[in-house]
Design an enzyme around this catalytic site. Structure first.
Site, PDB file in Angstrom:
ATOM      1  N   THR A  69      -4.485  -2.369   0.925  1.00 14.83           N
ATOM      2  CA  THR A  69      -4.846  -0.980   1.172  1.00 14.83           C
ATOM      3  C   THR A  69      -5.717  -0.780   2.412  1.00 14.83           C
ATOM      4  O   THR A  69      -6.206   0.327   2.644  1.00 14.83           O
ATOM      5  CB  THR A  69      -5.587  -0.392  -0.046  1.00 14.83           C
ATOM      6  OG1 THR A  69      -6.741  -1.187  -0.328  1.00 14.83           O
ATOM      7  CG2 THR A  69      -4.676  -0.352  -1.263  1.00 14.83           C
ATOM      8  N   GLN A  75      -9.434   0.909  -8.011  1.00 12.94           N
ATOM      9  CA  GLN A  75      -9.807   2.171  -8.645  1.00 12.94           C
ATOM     10  C   GLN A  75      -8.912   2.517  -9.827  1.00 12.94           C
ATOM     11  O   GLN A  75      -9.382   2.957 -10.877  1.00 12.94           O
ATOM     12  CB  GLN A  75      -9.740   3.308  -7.621  1.00 12.94           C
ATOM     13  CG  GLN A  75     -10.702   3.180  -6.458  1.00 12.94           C
ATOM     14  CD  GLN A  75     -10.658   4.402  -5.579  1.00 12.94           C
ATOM     15  OE1 GLN A  75     -11.202   5.450  -5.913  1.00 12.94           O
ATOM     16  NE2 GLN A  75      -9.998   4.284  -4.425  1.00 12.94           N
ATOM     17  N   TYR A 129       0.803   0.279   7.239  1.00 14.38           N
ATOM     18  CA  TYR A 129       0.554   0.402   5.797  1.00 14.38           C
ATOM     19  C   TYR A 129       1.638   1.248   5.136  1.00 14.38           C
ATOM     20  O   TYR A 129       2.202   0.862   4.101  1.00 14.38           O
ATOM     21  CB  TYR A 129      -0.822   1.018   5.561  1.00 14.38           C
ATOM     22  CG  TYR A 129      -1.046   1.473   4.138  1.00 14.38           C
ATOM     23  CD1 TYR A 129      -1.242   0.553   3.123  1.00 14.38           C
ATOM     24  CD2 TYR A 129      -1.043   2.836   3.809  1.00 14.38           C
ATOM     25  CE1 TYR A 129      -1.436   0.969   1.813  1.00 14.38           C
ATOM     26  CE2 TYR A 129      -1.243   3.252   2.512  1.00 14.38           C
ATOM     27  CZ  TYR A 129      -1.429   2.318   1.512  1.00 14.38           C
ATOM     28  OH  TYR A 129      -1.613   2.727   0.209  1.00 14.38           O
ATOM     29  N   LYS A 145       4.356   0.110   2.187  1.00 19.55           N
ATOM     30  CA  LYS A 145       4.494   0.751   0.877  1.00 19.55           C
ATOM     31  C   LYS A 145       5.904   1.287   0.669  1.00 19.55           C
ATOM     32  O   LYS A 145       6.441   1.235  -0.446  1.00 19.55           O
ATOM     33  CB  LYS A 145       3.457   1.868   0.737  1.00 19.55           C
ATOM     34  CG  LYS A 145       2.020   1.383   0.621  1.00 19.55           C
ATOM     35  CD  LYS A 145       1.788   0.546  -0.636  1.00 19.55           C
ATOM     36  CE  LYS A 145       1.777   1.391  -1.892  1.00 19.55           C
ATOM     37  NZ  LYS A 145       1.478   0.582  -3.099  1.00 19.55           N
ATOM     38  N   THR A 159       2.391   6.022  -2.275  1.00 26.00           N
ATOM     39  CA  THR A 159       1.421   6.771  -1.472  1.00 26.00           C
ATOM     40  C   THR A 159       2.057   7.878  -0.640  1.00 26.00           C
ATOM     41  O   THR A 159       3.248   7.824  -0.307  1.00 26.00           O
ATOM     42  CB  THR A 159       0.693   5.790  -0.511  1.00 26.00           C
ATOM     43  OG1 THR A 159      -0.149   6.500   0.389  1.00 26.00           O
ATOM     44  CG2 THR A 159       1.705   5.005   0.324  1.00 26.00           C
ATOM     45  N   ASP A 160       1.238   8.840  -0.281  1.00 28.30           N
ATOM     46  CA  ASP A 160       1.637   9.901   0.646  1.00 28.30           C
ATOM     47  C   ASP A 160       1.919   9.369   2.042  1.00 28.30           C
ATOM     48  O   ASP A 160       2.575  10.034   2.852  1.00 28.30           O
ATOM     49  CB  ASP A 160       0.532  10.960   0.732  1.00 28.30           C
ATOM     50  CG  ASP A 160      -0.820  10.362   1.141  1.00 28.30           C
ATOM     51  OD1 ASP A 160      -1.320   9.508   0.393  1.00 28.30           O
ATOM     52  OD2 ASP A 160      -1.361  10.741   2.197  1.00 28.30           O
ATOM     53  N   ASP A 163      -1.035 -13.144  -7.607  1.00 28.92           N
ATOM     54  CA  ASP A 163      -1.356 -12.832  -6.218  1.00 28.92           C
ATOM     55  C   ASP A 163      -0.067 -12.336  -5.575  1.00 28.92           C
ATOM     56  O   ASP A 163       0.893 -13.097  -5.424  1.00 28.92           O
ATOM     57  CB  ASP A 163      -1.879 -14.078  -5.502  1.00 28.92           C
ATOM     58  CG  ASP A 163      -2.317 -13.801  -4.074  1.00 28.92           C
ATOM     59  OD1 ASP A 163      -2.022 -12.708  -3.551  1.00 28.92           O
ATOM     60  OD2 ASP A 163      -2.950 -14.697  -3.468  1.00 28.92           O
ATOM     61  N   LEU A 164      -0.028 -11.062  -5.200  1.00 30.53           N
ATOM     62  CA  LEU A 164       1.205 -10.502  -4.643  1.00 30.53           C
ATOM     63  C   LEU A 164       1.592 -11.134  -3.319  1.00 30.53           C
ATOM     64  O   LEU A 164       2.735 -11.004  -2.882  1.00 30.53           O
ATOM     65  CB  LEU A 164       1.068  -8.981  -4.484  1.00 30.53           C
ATOM     66  CG  LEU A 164       0.942  -8.178  -5.776  1.00 30.53           C
ATOM     67  CD1 LEU A 164       1.003  -6.690  -5.481  1.00 30.53           C
ATOM     68  CD2 LEU A 164       2.005  -8.556  -6.795  1.00 30.53           C
TER      69      LEU A 164
END
Length: 297
Positions: A62, A11, A125, A129, A101-102, A36-37
Site C-alpha cells: 500500500t 486497518q 500501485y 491492484k 481500490t479507487d 507472505d503474498l
C-alpha cells in the site's frame, strides 16, 4: 462462521477483529511469516490451516508513492499474491472477497465511479491492484471484488491520524482541496465485509451477489474537507486542532499521480446486498473520539 483474512496489522484486519465477536463470527488473521503474498508458494497451505468458510484478501502493498520506484515488487504482492489467494480459495471451495481500490480509475469521469466504468490506473500501485482484480477474476474462484477508498481508522497509518499528529505541532496545515473522494471508515467497511461474507456463504451459486462492488462512506469530500472535519471533531473533545490551508494538487507534488475524482457509486451494493455505509462525517467523529480516548494515549 470462520473468516480468514490475509494480513495481521492492517486497518481492515484490525477492524474485522474488533467486530468479530459482536457479529458472531471468528476472524482468523493469516499473515507473515506463515503467509507472505510476495512468496505465493506458501499461501495455500497457510489458508488451509485456518479452515475458513470465507477468505478476505485484505493484505496488500500500500506504499503508493514508493511503488513508483519498485513497481515489480508491488505487482508481485498485489497481482500474483492476490492470484495465489484466489487459487487457494478454489482449492478450499470457499468464497473470496478481494479488497481493491479507487486507484484503478484515472479520476477523469464527472460522476462517481460505477463498477461498469473502464479502469485506467494512473500509478504503479493502481496498476498492481488492477492486476490483482484480473488475477482473481481469471482464477475460477467464487470471487467478489470490493473496491473502497480513502480508508481511515484508529489503527495503522492513515490520513486522520496524520492530521491529528500534525496538529500537535502546527497551527496551520496545507491540504489538497481539488481531489474528491469518499472517505471510508475501516470500521464501517469491516461490518460490510462481515455481512457480505455471511451472505456469500449462505447463498452459494447466487450470481447476483458475486462480482465487483463499490463500498465507501456515503457522501463526498476533498482531502481539505476531511481534514477540517477531523480537526473540528478533535477540538470538540479538547484534542489538537489546526487551520486548514486549501491548496491545489500541483502545490503538493507526489511521485504517484492520484485520481482527481475518487468518488465511488455504491448503489449496486445497496441494490444487491442491501448494504450501505453511513455518512462519512459521523464515522470520522467516532474515529477521532476513539483516537483521543484516554486508554489510547
Amino acid at each position: 462462521m470462520r473468516i480468514a483474512v490475509t494480513g495481521r496489522t492492517g486497518q481492515v484486519v484490525q477492524s474485522l477483529l474488533a467486530r468479530a465477536q459482536a457479529a458472531g463470527v471468528t476472524v482468523i488473521p493469516v499473515g507473515r511469516p506463515e503467509l507472505d503474498l510476495a512468496q505465493p508458494d506458501g499461501v495455500r497451505q497457510a489458508l488451509t490451516n485456518a479452515q475458513p468458510d470465507c477468505i478476505v484478501n485484505a493484505a496488500a502493498y500500500t506504499a503508493v508513492d514508493r511503488a513508483e520506484t519498485e513497481p515489480e515488487f508491488a505487482l508481485r504482492i498485489n497481482g500474483a499474491g492476490a492470484g495465489a489467494v484466489a487459487v487457494a480459495a478454489v482449492a478450499l471451495g470457499v468464497p473470496l472477497i478481494q479488497i481493491s481500490t479507487d486507484y484503478v480509475f484515472d479520476g477523469m469521469a464527472p460522476h462517481p465511479w460505477r463498477e461498469s466504468d473502464a479502469t485506467a490506473p494512473l500509478s504503479a500501485y493502481g496498476r498492481s491492484k488492477l492486476a490483482g482484480e484480473e488475477a482473481v477474476m481469471a482464477s475460477g474462484a467464487d470471487w467478489t471484488i470490493l473496491r473502497t477508498a480513502w480508508v481511515y481508522s484508529p489503527y495503522g497509518g492513515n490520513f486522520a491520524k496524520t492530521m491529528l499528529r500534525l496538529a500537535e505541532t502546527r497551527a496551520e496545515v496545507g491540504v489538497v482541496s481539488d481531489q474528491l473522494g469518499s472517505p471510508t471508515s475501516a470500521s464501517d467497511l469491516a461490518e460490510t465485509i462481515i455481512a457480505m461474507a455471511k451472505t456469500l456463504v449462505a447463498r452459494p451459486g447466487n450470481a447476483t451477489l458475486r462480482g465487483v462492488f463499490h463500498a465507501a462512506g456515503t457522501g463526498e469530500a476533498s482531502w481539505a474537507d476531511l481534514a477540517e472535519t477531523v480537526f473540528a471533531a478533535s477540538a470538540a473533545l479538547g484534542g489538537p486542532s489546526a487551520r486548514v490551508r486549501r491548496i491545489a494538487t500541483i502545490d503538493y507534488p507526489t511521485p504517484a499521480r492520484r485520481p482527481s475524482n475518487s468518488r465511488l457509486d455504491c448503489s449496486l451494493l445497496a441494490a444487491r446486498h442491501g448494504l450501505c455505509l453511513p455518512p462519512w462525517q459521523g464515522s470520522v467523529q467516532s474515529c477521532v473520539a476513539t483516537l483521543l480516548a484516554p486508554s489510547r494515549s
